[in-house]
Design a protein around this motif. Structure first.
Motif, short mmCIF file in Angstrom:
data_model
loop_
_atom_site.label_atom_id
_atom_site.label_comp_id
_atom_site.label_asym_id
_atom_site.label_seq_id
_atom_site.Cartn_x
_atom_site.Cartn_y
_atom_site.Cartn_z
N LEU A 432 0.82 -1.21 0.00
CA LEU A 432 0.00 0.00 0.00
C LEU A 432 0.86 1.26 0.00
CD1 LEU A 432 -2.84 -0.98 2.51
CD2 LEU A 432 -3.05 -0.64 0.05
N VAL A 433 1.94 1.27 0.74
CA VAL A 433 2.84 2.43 0.78
C VAL A 433 3.45 2.66 -0.60
CG1 VAL A 433 4.99 3.33 1.71
CG2 VAL A 433 3.33 2.27 3.23
N GLN A 434 3.91 1.57 -1.24
CA GLN A 434 4.53 1.71 -2.56
C GLN A 434 3.52 2.15 -3.61
OE1 GLN A 434 6.39 -2.11 -3.15
NE2 GLN A 434 8.15 -1.60 -1.87
N ARG A 435 2.28 1.69 -3.48
CA ARG A 435 1.24 2.11 -4.43
C ARG A 435 0.99 3.62 -4.34
NH1 ARG A 435 -2.30 -1.66 -6.93
NH2 ARG A 435 -1.13 -3.60 -7.17
N GLN A 436 1.25 4.21 -3.19
CA GLN A 436 1.06 5.65 -3.02
C GLN A 436 2.31 6.46 -3.36
OE1 GLN A 436 -1.59 6.58 0.64
NE2 GLN A 436 -0.69 4.57 1.08
N GLY A 437 3.31 5.79 -3.93
CA GLY A 437 4.54 6.48 -4.31
C GLY A 437 5.49 6.69 -3.15
N GLY A 438 5.26 5.99 -2.04
CA GLY A 438 6.12 6.15 -0.86
C GLY A 438 7.05 4.98 -0.67
N GLU A 439 7.71 4.97 0.47
CA GLU A 439 8.61 3.87 0.82
C GLU A 439 8.57 3.67 2.32
OE1 GLU A 439 12.79 6.37 1.08
OE2 GLU A 439 12.23 5.45 -0.83
N ILE A 440 8.91 2.44 2.75
CA ILE A 440 8.89 2.09 4.16
C ILE A 440 10.17 1.34 4.50
CG2 ILE A 440 7.58 -0.03 3.68
CD1 ILE A 440 6.29 0.28 6.46
N ALA A 441 10.68 1.60 5.68
CA ALA A 441 11.92 0.94 6.13
C ALA A 441 11.87 0.76 7.64
CB ALA A 441 13.14 1.77 5.72
N LEU A 442 12.71 -0.14 8.13
CA LEU A 442 12.81 -0.39 9.57
C LEU A 442 13.78 0.60 10.20
CD1 LEU A 442 13.05 -4.29 9.58
CD2 LEU A 442 11.02 -2.90 10.00
N CYS A 443 13.57 0.88 11.49
CA CYS A 443 14.50 1.72 12.24
C CYS A 443 14.51 1.23 13.69
CB CYS A 443 14.12 3.19 12.15
SG CYS A 443 12.55 3.61 12.95
N GLU A 444 15.36 1.81 14.50
CA GLU A 444 15.48 1.42 15.91
C GLU A 444 14.26 1.92 16.70
OE1 GLU A 444 18.71 1.84 19.60
OE2 GLU A 444 19.13 2.64 17.59
N GLY A 445 13.84 1.13 17.70
CA GLY A 445 12.69 1.50 18.52
C GLY A 445 13.05 2.48 19.61
N LEU A 446 12.15 2.61 20.59
CA LEU A 446 12.36 3.52 21.71
C LEU A 446 13.25 2.88 22.76
CD1 LEU A 446 8.68 4.80 22.16
CD2 LEU A 446 10.58 6.01 21.04
#
Length: 462
Positions: A432-446
């Motif tokens: 869904l993120v890619q369909r909207q022209g975006g991107e998603i990645a992992l990062c460190e938590g709190l």
């Protein structure tokens, strides 16, 4: 009558025919003009040769023989000679010859013409200036005699006129030759397309192997490559569908088997408490099946090209807060603190329905898989020059780094995780993120633990 089919062969043959016809027409026109010009030059040379011979003969006789005594015979001989040509007979060819001494004394004029003196200032008889005659002046070597030779321009035009019967016969032969040439060229040029058609017709329904015919030709190679790419995409789609069905069947088998086993236990239970406990287990299995079915349907929709997103300018912060409000009851029931920090306004391009699904999946996962007391989930928005950045972090148990690369795979579940789930949520989020022209990645938590996600969407510039 409207044609139902268009023939590429006919189009190609017609194009060849038109080009050949135009080329031959131009060549024939140029050739006809050249031939007419050459014929007129030949007539000029012929008239000059005869006129020069007459004036030289007159000079050699030098008044010993009257000019009309031999000029009549010479003119008749010349006309008889040219009349052997059928074209001269049809034109009624009759040249004109007139001779003067250098002082203007007339010596001879063709039959039907009157003799009159010619002054030195007079270039030619006045009646020759009408433009109806082609005239030529010659003189002997000593310039004692002058001769005027003239031909009617009308008779000349008649002699130079095209023989239309022969002309049309020639064009008929050219037309047939052009048609045969165009057919042969089109038949030969389209042979690779016929071979491609035969190769496609010979394929079995499930045969998606690449085509080989036509790759060696510059004109047909783009067509064959496009067909091969289409078959490759179809082959990949078929493989994804097969894998999806196999994974779905495997995932559905577990809750079905659990329900079947619990029903067996329910049938043999002896107490109401035991039956109640079994029914609760059955309800959990049914809930898992229901959740899995919804996510399977969502994933199946995303796999098709028919799924379309509609990007509209909106405030990312407002959409994030609306999604967080919907998750407040679940967070309170789990004792999780849900907090927002960051921009107050951030305009970007989103599909509102797809973005709501993304937020629901990510916030549900952050809350549901939390075991820390007190638990915290932090959401922030930052506005960059070209995009808007959304971050969701928690201080939960997190995921071991060796599993990070597989988190977005379909049906992947972290080993040792006791929470129920289908393993489709993050795969749906990424799509869904890619369909909207975006991107998603992992990062460190709190607090150096947990897990975080960074999402970037195109910024809307007002």
């Amino acid at each position: 009558m409207k044609l139902r089919y268009r023939s590429l062969w006919m189009r190609f043959a017609l194009m060849q025919f038109v080009l050949l016809f135009a080329a031959l027409t131009a060549i024939n026109l140029l050739l006809s003009a050249y031939q007419r010009e050459q014929a007129e030059l030949d007539m000029d040379k012929q008239l000059q040769l005869i006129a020069q011979g007459m004036v030289d003969l007159t000079a050699s006789l030098d008044g010993h023989v009257p000019a009309h005594a031999y000029m009549d015979q010479l003119e008749k001989l010349y006309i008889s000679a040219v009349m052997l040509d059928e074209a001269y007979q049809k034109s009624g060819y009759r040249p004109l010859f007139m001779i003067w001494r250098s002082d203007g004394t007339p010596l001879y004029a063709s039959p039907g013409q009157s003799l009159h003196p010619l002054s030195k200032s007079e270039a030619a008889p006045a009646w020759l200036d009408s433009g109806k005659w082609k005239s030529l002046w010659v003189s002997d070597k000593e310039h004692h005699y002058r001769l005027l030779a003239a031909e009617s321009r009308q008779e000349r035009s008649q002699l130079l006129k095209t023989d239309y019967k022969a002309h049309f016969s020639h064009w008929g032969i050219n037309f047939i030759a052009m048609m045969l040439t165009a057919w042969a060229i089109a038949h030969f040029a389209l042979a690779p397309l016929r071979r491609i058609a035969r190769e496609i017709a010979a394929k079995k329904p499930k045969d998606l192997t690449p085509l080989q015919q036509g790759l060696g030709y510059r004109e047909t190679s783009p067509l064959v490559k496009a067909i091969n790419e289409l078959m490759l995409r179809q082959q990949e789609l078929d493989q994804r569908e097969k894998q999806f069905l196999a994974d779905a069947a495997h995932e559905l088998r577990t809750p079905i088997a659990a329900i079947s086993a619990q029903l067996h236990v329910y049938q043999h239970s002896r107490s109401i408490a035991e039956q109640q406990e079994v029914m609760e287990e059955i309800q959990l299995a049914l809930q898992r099946m229901s959740s899995l079915s919804r996510q399977l349907i969502a994933m199946a929709r995303l796999e098709t090209d028919a799924y379309q997103v509609v990007l509209t300018p909106c405030d990312l912060v407002e959409q994030v807060r609306q999604a967080m409000v919907l998750c407040v009851p679940l967070a309170l029931s789990r004792g999780i603190e849900l907090r927002y920090e960051g921009e107050e306004l951030s305009l970007c391009l989103l599909d509102l329905h797809a973005f709501a699904s993304v937020m629901q999946n990510l916030l549900d996962n952050a809350i549901k898989y939390h075991d820390q007391k007190p638990g915290r989930v932090a959401v922030s928005v930052r506005q960059q020059e070209s995009h808007c950045e959304l971050t969701i972090k928690d201080n939960g148990p997190g995921v071991a780094k060796e599993h990070h690369a597989r988190l977005f795979e379909r049906f992947f579940r972290v080993p040792g995780n006791l929470q129920t789930g289908s393993g489709l949520g993050l795969a749906i989020v990424q799509e869904l993120v890619q369909r909207q022209g975006g991107e998603i990645a992992l990062c460190e938590g709190l607090e150096c633990r947990g897990l975080g996600f960074v999402l970037r969407f195109p910024r809307h510039h007002t």
